[in-house]
Design an enzyme around this catalytic site. Sequence first.
Site, mmCIF file in Angstrom:
data_model
loop_
_atom_site.group_PDB
_atom_site.id
_atom_site.type_symbol
_atom_site.label_atom_id
_atom_site.label_comp_id
_atom_site.label_asym_id
_atom_site.label_seq_id
_atom_site.Cartn_x
_atom_site.Cartn_y
_atom_site.Cartn_z
ATOM 1 N N CYS A 3 -3.040 16.889 5.061
ATOM 2 C CA CYS A 3 -3.733 17.033 6.331
ATOM 3 C C CYS A 3 -3.392 18.379 7.003
ATOM 4 C CB CYS A 3 -3.416 15.838 7.225
ATOM 5 S SG CYS A 3 -4.604 15.524 8.531
ATOM 6 N N HIS A 4 -2.693 18.363 8.137
ATOM 7 C CA HIS A 4 -2.275 19.590 8.817
ATOM 8 C C HIS A 4 -0.928 20.116 8.300
ATOM 9 C CE1 HIS A 4 -5.374 18.269 11.640
ATOM 10 N NE2 HIS A 4 -5.394 19.493 12.114
ATOM 11 N N GLY A 5 -0.272 19.380 7.416
ATOM 12 C CA GLY A 5 1.016 19.793 6.861
ATOM 13 C C GLY A 5 1.023 21.197 6.265
ATOM 14 N N TRP A 31 -0.106 23.836 7.333
ATOM 15 C CA TRP A 31 0.153 24.874 8.335
ATOM 16 C C TRP A 31 1.559 25.433 8.152
ATOM 17 C CZ3 TRP A 31 -1.733 22.692 13.667
ATOM 18 C CH2 TRP A 31 -2.865 23.404 14.087
#
Length: 186
Positions: free
Chosen positions: A111-113, A115
């Site tokens: 997911c946003h990991g 980043w």
Amino acid sequence: MGVLTGKSVAILATDGFEQVELTEPMKRVKDEGAEVHIVSLESGQIQGMNHDEKGDTFSVDKTVDEVSADDYNGLILPGGVLNPDTLRTNDKAVQLVRDFFVQHKPVSAICHGPWLLAEADVLKNRTITSFSSIKTDLINAGAKWVDEEVVVDQGLTTSRDPNDMEAFCKKVVEELREGKHEKQTV
């Protein structure tokens, strides 16, 4: 005895992580025999989220000050928006991520990991996926972004969101079982 017996895995997270993106991979690697530590910026409890609603709190096993990549066979990075955004502002957390790549150990992010992977500067020439809203950030960090359920590139496993959890967890276990990946570049 599971395929990960004798291995240890760090899950790097802080307040605001998407709960299922921590609990499901943690359950899967534990079920396969791995020892798992939740690593965070501070000791105590961290707050999970179920999308935009507060979820459960989880006990931190170790802080980033107490661990190194030497202590683990692999790293899991759950998403949620606040979680990786906070972690990427902490130099020790970013260095910990970078050290897993230097040591050619499996890293998994959902997911946003990813980043945090962009901040650690480990995405150049890697094919990855993520939640679509951070696609441009990852491309700007040098990644080739694809819209696929799960992508594995030289020991780096990425997925888009909780809908991809089954495929993500399967690949997390496979990559941890395989261990070091000598072709990784940082």
